[in-house]
Design an enzyme around this catalytic site. Structure first.
Site, PDB file in Angstrom:
ATOM      1  CB  CYS A   2       0.117  53.736 -90.958  1.00  0.00           C
ATOM      2  SG  CYS A   2      -1.531  53.356 -91.427  1.00  0.00           S
ATOM      3  NE  ARG A  27       5.578  51.958 -91.421  1.00  0.00           N
ATOM      4  CZ  ARG A  27       6.257  51.150 -90.866  1.00  0.00           C
ATOM      5  NH1 ARG A  27       7.560  50.517 -91.037  1.00  0.00           N
ATOM      6  NH2 ARG A  27       5.575  50.723 -89.768  1.00  0.00           N
ATOM      7  CD1 TRP A  77      -1.665  48.799 -96.857  1.00  0.00           C
ATOM      8  CD2 TRP A  77      -2.527  48.120 -95.188  1.00  0.00           C
ATOM      9  NE1 TRP A  77      -2.119  47.316 -97.238  1.00  0.00           N
ATOM     10  CE2 TRP A  77      -2.710  47.182 -95.979  1.00  0.00           C
ATOM     11  CE3 TRP A  77      -3.109  47.828 -93.669  1.00  0.00           C
ATOM     12  CZ2 TRP A  77      -3.121  45.768 -95.621  1.00  0.00           C
ATOM     13  CZ3 TRP A  77      -3.542  46.420 -93.311  1.00  0.00           C
ATOM     14  CH2 TRP A  77      -3.648  45.604 -94.386  1.00  0.00           C
ATOM     15  CG  ASN A 103       2.015  52.219 -87.919  1.00  0.00           C
ATOM     16  OD1 ASN A 103       0.994  51.363 -88.401  1.00  0.00           O
ATOM     17  ND2 ASN A 103       3.189  51.703 -87.621  1.00  0.00           N
ATOM     18  N   GLY A 104      -1.194  51.802 -86.212  1.00  0.00           N
ATOM     19  CA  GLY A 104      -1.602  50.632 -85.383  1.00  0.00           C
ATOM     20  C   GLY A 104      -2.974  50.418 -85.409  1.00  0.00           C
ATOM     21  CD  GLU A 487       8.623  34.378-102.666  1.00  0.00           C
ATOM     22  OE1 GLU A 487       7.453  34.156-101.899  1.00  0.00           O
ATOM     23  OE2 GLU A 487       8.912  35.568-103.043  1.00  0.00           O
ATOM     24  CE  LYS A 491       7.674  38.393-104.482  1.00  0.00           C
ATOM     25  NZ  LYS A 491       8.068  37.901-103.334  1.00  0.00           N
ATOM     26  CD  GLU A 494       3.942  39.596-103.221  1.00  0.00           C
ATOM     27  OE1 GLU A 494       4.170  39.842-101.557  1.00  0.00           O
ATOM     28  OE2 GLU A 494       4.995  39.507-103.411  1.00  0.00           O
ATOM     29  CG  HIS A 510      -4.611  13.780-106.354  1.00  0.00           C
ATOM     30  ND1 HIS A 510      -5.164  12.379-106.463  1.00  0.00           N
ATOM     31  CD2 HIS A 510      -3.162  13.520-106.070  1.00  0.00           C
ATOM     32  CE1 HIS A 510      -4.175  11.546-106.479  1.00  0.00           C
ATOM     33  NE2 HIS A 510      -2.859  12.250-106.201  1.00  0.00           N
ATOM     34  CE  LYS A 610      10.564  45.462 -98.421  1.00  0.00           C
ATOM     35  NZ  LYS A 610      10.049  44.328 -99.157  1.00  0.00           N
TER      36      LYS A 610
HETATM   37  C1  G6P Z   1       3.727  41.721 -96.195  1.00  0.00           C
HETATM   38  C2  G6P Z   1       4.382  41.863 -97.510  1.00  0.00           C
HETATM   39  C3  G6P Z   1       5.178  40.555 -97.949  1.00  0.00           C
HETATM   40  C4  G6P Z   1       5.900  39.753 -96.895  1.00  0.00           C
HETATM   41  C5  G6P Z   1       5.100  39.632 -95.643  1.00  0.00           C
HETATM   42  C6  G6P Z   1       5.639  39.120 -94.403  1.00  0.00           C
HETATM   43  O1  G6P Z   1       2.452  41.046 -96.617  1.00  0.00           O
HETATM   44  O2  G6P Z   1       3.671  42.477 -98.613  1.00  0.00           O
HETATM   45  O3  G6P Z   1       6.035  40.987 -98.949  1.00  0.00           O
HETATM   46  O4  G6P Z   1       6.425  38.609 -97.127  1.00  0.00           O
HETATM   47  O5  G6P Z   1       4.359  41.056 -95.043  1.00  0.00           O
HETATM   48  O6  G6P Z   1       6.673  40.067 -94.098  1.00  0.00           O
HETATM   49  P1  G6P Z   1       7.990  40.007 -93.168  1.00  0.00           P
HETATM   50  O7  G6P Z   1       8.349  41.234 -93.067  1.00  0.00           O
HETATM   51  O8  G6P Z   1       7.728  39.368 -91.924  1.00  0.00           O
HETATM   52  O9  G6P Z   1       8.893  38.955 -93.868  1.00  0.00           O
END
Ligand code: G6P
Length: 615
Positions: A2, A27, A77, A103-104, A487, A491, A494, A510, A610
């Site tokens: 949010c 957000r 969100w 937000n929260g 990673e 990506k 995501e 395994h 994010k």
């Molecule tokens: C969210 C984002 C990810 C990020 C993660 C950790 O899930 O979508 O892209 O890696 O948070 O966020 P931070 O700001 O702590 O790196």
């Protein structure tokens, strides 16, 4: 998690709220809503989905507005209650005179809700936020002063909140309050702002006041008053934002993600700047506020992080153990906080976070601090909550990252870890001098090598086109690139919603090998000259024998690879130990182009945000 914006001032209120919310859309984007104080009337507009829907709605209904002079806005969100119009913010009290955006998460909302229902409040949504609206309205009925009503109410809230509140009977006053969720005040002339994050205000002002937990801000167009929860005025520092609104523009790139991938060479130069300037000089990492003798004796490091930052942490573990011989544990923050850890005052705890606001990591950091550990934070937001908790702070200077999928902040975290690992090795004195020199020399070369990768992406685009119809992927690697496999797969998941999983190449046999056939491509990371190349090649042969399509990401020039693999993506020569800073780039691009071919919303993938400010 949010985003919220509040505004009082001389500009077109709807435009200011929309511009702020647009820059906070990273957000959340489940629904959007605004409330306007329009000549003494509270008018509320909400739509489902992205902000664009609300913008369109307001364009159609503009004639309903007379001349709003203040307003609050929200993008959601969803946490409590599904994404629906009824659950979209702003929420109101029973009579509709008081509006709140939040937000929260309010943890005691059920008890409060019951009390308020018994008092006759009429609840309409499933959200925890609506409780706040009724609670403040209840207090307002006693005090008839919004500011006081907010203070009295937040004392009863448990959990996390950043709220903006308006009341019909106090036009042109917006009250904000925060605890465990970010909030700041933008200082203008004849106007003032409240927002979750700086991108919301940068177009209008660079002057910012960061609120701390349990503070309440009251803004009118000419005045800002900040008090503690008991009403005592607090004198706050006005800080000047060190960046320009241009950072929020795509600069001709189709998506922010592509722009941010292309910024990585300069980001690396920025991180190295002033810290690694001469291969004969020690790394200058004055940010680590621990004396040399203590560092020399350091035997235990714990790194806590989430998501992409957790993958940077895994690379960090590998290289700190390799360079400095210090034992490192890496753990997801959300796991660290729910178990008995062995953290103590002799542990260096490193928190990694691009946003500096991730609730799980903040809680973990606080727990580590309670155990008297020294806390070092590596973050892209030196203005964040996490940064303020730090005993030592390494800002990674990647610049504002808008795309929800992290790219340049990840490489900046990696480079920070390389600097830290070398710094620790230099203090411990265990590494050979010429090896160290080579390492530093190669670090300085990294941006140029990445520029080479970025200057010709046609093979990656071709590979993306060829494989975009596959529903599953396996990424394999060994050693320092195992985190890169995780990673790269993350990506892809995501932004394209394709099921991709990273495995240690040796683990393939395994279990995961059971899944292999012609529908399951295997992407492997192969860096010759190190410890893993030959072994991974054998694992690829095993996959080939099960009819899997093979993609290689490699710095090898061996032409035999072209017959074993269906696609070979080549990167410039690089030592295995430093290669994660390069191998991540083609994998970011591959994920980007696959998502692009599939027509996905690259910068704002579904269900993600994010900055995750709830646990
Ligand atoms: C969210 C984002 C990810 C990020 C993660 C950790 O899930 O979508 O892209 O890696 O948070 O966020 P931070 O700001 O702590 O790196």
């Amino acid at each position: 998690m949010c985003g919220i914006v509040g505004y009082v001032g001389h500009r077109d209120v709807v435009s200011v709220l929309f511009s702020g919310l647009t820059n906070l859309e990273y957000r959340g984007y489940d629904s959007a809503g605004i409330a306007l104080n329009d000549k003494g009337d509270i008018k509320i507009y909400k739509t489902l989905g992205k902000l664009i829907n609300l913008k369109n709605e307001l364009t159609e209904r503009k004639s309903e507005l007379i001349q709003p002079t203040s307003g609050i806005g929200h993008i959601r969100w969803a946490t409590h209650g599904s994404p629906s119009l009824i659950n979209a913010h702003p929420h109101t009290c029973t009579c509709g005179k008081l509006v709140v955006v939040h937000n929260g998460i309010i943890e005691n909302y059920k008890e409060l809700r019951e009390e308020l229902i018994n008092k006759g409040c009429n609840f309409r949504s499933q959200t925890d936020t609506e409780t706040i609206a009724h609670l403040i309205a209840d207090e307002y009925s006693k005090t008839k002063k919004l500011e006081e009503a907010v203070r009295n109410s937040v004392k009863k809230l448990q959990g996390a909140y950043a709220i903006c509140v308006m009341h019909k009977d106090e036009p042109d006053v917006v009250v904000g309050a925060r605890k465990h969720a970010p909030m700041l005040v933008g200082v203008g002339e004849g106007e003032n702002f409240i927002a979750s994050d700086t991108p919301a205000i940068i177009e209008y002002t660079k002057k910012t006041i960061y609120l701390d937990d349990n503070e309440v801000a009251v803004i009118t167009k000419d005045k800002i008053k900040i008090t503690d929860i008991n009403g005592n005025e607090v004198v706050k520092k006005v800080e000047i934002l060190p960046w320009e609104p241009i950072a929020l523009s795509k600069l001709g790139y189709k998506h922010f993600m592509l722009k941010e991938i292309h910024e990585q060479p300069d980001v690396i130069r920025n991180v190295l700047n002033g810290k690694l300037y001469d291969i004969d000089a020690p790394i200058a990492l004055n940010e680590v506020k621990i004396d040399k003798d203590t560092l020399k004796k350091l035997i235990k490091i714990e790194i806590i992080a989430c998501g992409t930052s957790l993958h940077a942490a895994l690379v960090g573990k590998y290289i700190i153990e390799d360079f400095a011989g210090i034992s490192v544990e890496v753990e997801a923050s959300s796991e660290y906080i729910y178990r008995k850890t062995t953290t103590d005052s002799s542990t260096l705890v490193i928190g990694v976070s691009q946003s500096g606001e991730t609730a799980d990591t903040i809680t973990a950091i606080k727990q580590a601090k309670e155990k008297n550990a020294h806390v070092l934070i590596i973050t892209n937001r030196p203005d964040s909550n996490m940064a303020r908790l730090a005993d030592s702070l390494i800002p990674v200077n990647a610049g504002i990252e808008v795309s929800v999928a992290a790219t340049k902040s990840y490489t900046a975290q990696l480079i920070s870890f390389y600097l830290l690992a070398i710094h620790l090795a230099e203090i411990k004195g265990g590494l050979d001098k010429s090896y160290l020199k080579n390492l530093k020399h190669e670090l300085i070369q990294l941006p140029t090598k990445i520029e080479e990768v970025l200057s010709n992406t046609s093979a990656i685009q071709e590979c993306a086109r060829k494989f975009s119809s596959f529903k599953n992927f396996i990424y394999i690697a060994r050693g320092v690139n195992l985190a890169t496999a995780f990673e790269g797969a993350l990506k892809l998941k995501e932004i394209s919603y394709i099921n991709a999983t990273g495995y240690a190449a040796g683990e393939l046999k395994h279990g995961p090998i059971a899944m292999l056939d012609e529908t399951m491509p295997v992407l492997s990371i192969l860096i010759p000259g190190g410890i893993s190349y030959e072994k991974i090649l054998s694992n690829c042969e095993e996959a080939k024998a099960r009819n899997a399509k093979l993609i290689a990401l490699t710095s090898s020039t061996d032409s035999n690879l072209d017959s074993l693999f269906d696609v070979v993506l080549r990167i410039p020569p690089v030592s295995e130990i430093l290669s994660p800073a390069i191998t991540c780039v083609p994998l970011q691009l591959l994920a980007y182009y696959i998502a692009e071919f599939l027509g996905k919303d690259v910068d704002q993938p579904r269900n993600l945000a994010k900055s995750v400010t709830v646990e």
